[in-house]
Design an enzyme around this catalytic site. Structure first.
Site, PDB file in Angstrom:
ATOM      1  CG  ASP A  92     -31.278  -5.527   5.495  1.00 39.61           C
ATOM      2  OD1 ASP A  92     -30.997  -6.025   6.608  1.00 39.61           O
ATOM      3  OD2 ASP A  92     -32.389  -5.035   5.240  1.00 39.61           O
TER       4      ASP A  92
ATOM      5  CB  VAL B  22     -32.605  -2.098   6.742  1.00 37.89           C
ATOM      6  CG1 VAL B  22     -32.120  -0.762   6.192  1.00 37.89           C
ATOM      7  CG2 VAL B  22     -32.312  -2.194   8.232  1.00 37.89           C
ATOM      8  CG  ASP B  23     -32.543  -3.978   1.498  1.00 39.94           C
ATOM      9  OD1 ASP B  23     -32.114  -2.871   1.148  1.00 39.94           O
ATOM     10  OD2 ASP B  23     -31.859  -5.008   1.478  1.00 39.94           O
ATOM     11  CB  ILE B  24     -38.847  -4.697   3.618  1.00 37.97           C
ATOM     12  CG1 ILE B  24     -38.451  -5.971   2.852  1.00 37.97           C
ATOM     13  CG2 ILE B  24     -40.370  -4.545   3.660  1.00 37.97           C
ATOM     14  CD1 ILE B  24     -38.831  -7.248   3.538  1.00 37.97           C
TER      15      ILE B  24
ATOM     16  NE  ARG C  69     -29.148  -2.264  -0.351  1.00 39.06           N
ATOM     17  CZ  ARG C  69     -29.412  -1.624  -1.488  1.00 39.06           C
ATOM     18  NH1 ARG C  69     -30.215  -2.156  -2.354  1.00 39.06           N
ATOM     19  NH2 ARG C  69     -28.851  -0.455  -1.741  1.00 39.06           N
TER      20      ARG C  69
END
Length: 401
Positions: A141, A169-171, A401
């Site tokens: 991330d 970003v991951d979410i 991440r």
């Protein structure tokens, strides 16, 4: 209708790790799908080993893997791969986050799954996509935030670049994956055969900057680092008071005039430097200094009451503990207690689209807790289950991440 019963009977096979893929599968599980999570025996997926921990369990894993069943098989071996394919027979959704090309080498690519699940929605999650430039790049991330420019424009004006505290970003990638999966499921009524959809962290990172990108392409001006401020209007940022910090969002000319009256600074709204939004954005630093000088003459509670009474958006800057303890959090029913499981008293945040207080929240599974149950459902015999080889890792999974 309860959102918790949106997808009853839907079978999801979760071959993903870390945040984005598991989040997408958890959302489907929260909405009623039967989610089977495939993990390497011995270690489980990577986030099981991260900090911080709730007792002996990783908070990251617990957060992203409720409403799932865990099956521990080694997909690197022929028998393990065959077991996964038998579990996926007739599945509606498969989600994987292997490095590009690894799923195909393991015999778990789109074509492999489409043969056993002819109408499957197969979702691949990657970091930088599957092209020749992106397929080999590492998928953290923070690296995506650095690559896309998010980090460079985040932080105080005089400080270094900063990462956003949430794994934004991951979410967001997990939510885009969920959206793509749901759209593909809706299209099944109009098509035959399987469908593959993809979601990548780098695309999500750029999309988080959608209006900053449009502004830059239109003006050529780089978005400045503004701390708590916004780029489009002012005053729209956090200000120090005599005893703390408050957030003021006076986004329009009308709200700015009301704020000046509440601060006993009526002349400020007539100052040519600050008369219009564009003027205030240009003179942001001068304006902020004048407002903060006034705010530092009294405590936060005084200003919160006075500014709110004037009809100007204002609020406290909470710590996480203060935010969770606020009565509004209880009013919204945001924290739920999971069904009894391996972590006593586990409370988690519900989906923000679910307002049904009775929505089931099954406890995140212990590693391999449902292996025999799911393999038996898939038609494996006792001997076949016993013959599956043990392992401690699954090839090609992305790092945490």
């Amino acid at each position: 209708m309860s959102l918790g019963r949106t997808y009853p009977g839907l079978r999801v096979v979760d071959l993903s790790e870390n945040i984005a893929g598991p989040l997408a599968c958890m959302v489907l599980g929260d909405l009623g799908a039967d989610v089977v999570k495939i993990e390497p025996p011995g270690t489980g997926e990577a986030t099981r080993r991260l900090s911080p921990r709730w007792g002996a369990e990783s908070a990251v894993f617990l957060t992203l893997n409720r409403n799932k069943r865990s099956v521990a098989v080694d997909a690197r071996t022929p028998s393990g791969r065959d077991a996964v394919l038998r579990i996926a027979r007739g599945a509606d959704v498969v989600v994987e986050s292997f490095r590009p090309g690894v799923a195909e080498r393991l015999g778990l690519g789109f074509d492999d799954l489409a043969r056993v699940a002819p109408r499957v929605v197969y979702c691949s999650v990657s970091a930088f996509g599957e092209g020749p430039l992106g397929r080999g790049l590492p998928g953290y991330d923070a690296l995506i935030q650095a690559f896309t420019g998010i980090m460079e424009m985040t932080g105080d004006p005089d400080g270094p670049p900063a990462r956003t505290a949430p794994s934004a970003v991951d979410i967001s990638t997990g939510l885009w994956a969920t959206t793509a999966i749901m759209a593909a499921l809706a299209r099944r009524q109009e098509r035959s055969g399987a469908e593959r959809v993809t979601a990548s962290l780098v695309d999500s990172g750029f999309f988080l900057l959608c209006h900053q990108i449009t502004g830059y392409l239109g003006t050529g001006a780089f978005p400045p680092r503004l701390g708590s401020g916004g780029p489009s209007t002012a005053p729209y940022e956090a200000f120090r008071t005599q005893d703390g910090t408050i957030m003021i969002a006076a986004a329009t000319d009308r709200l700015f005039r009301r704020l000046c009256d509440a601060l006993d600074l009526p002349r400020l709204s007539e100052d040519p430097r600050f008369r219009r939004v564009a003027d205030r954005v240009t003179a942001r630093m001068e304006l902020a200094a004048l407002i903060e000088d006034r705010l530092c003459q009294a405590p936060s509670r005084h200003w919160l009451d006075r500014i709110a009474k004037a009809g100007v958006p204002v609020g406290p800057v909470h710590t996480l503990a203060e935010a969770l303890a606020h009565p509004l959090t209880a009013e919204r029913g945001l924290l739920r207690t999971a069904d009894p499981g391996t972590v006593p008293g586990l409370r988690q945040i519900r989906l923000p689209i679910d307002s049904d207080a009775d929505c089931a929240m099954k406890h995140p599974p212990a590693l391999g807790a449902h292996t025999e149950e799911v393999l038996t459902e898939a038609g494996l015999t006792r001997e076949e289950i016993d013959d599956l080889p043990p392992s401690t890792a699954m090839e090609g999974t992305a790092p945490p991440r």
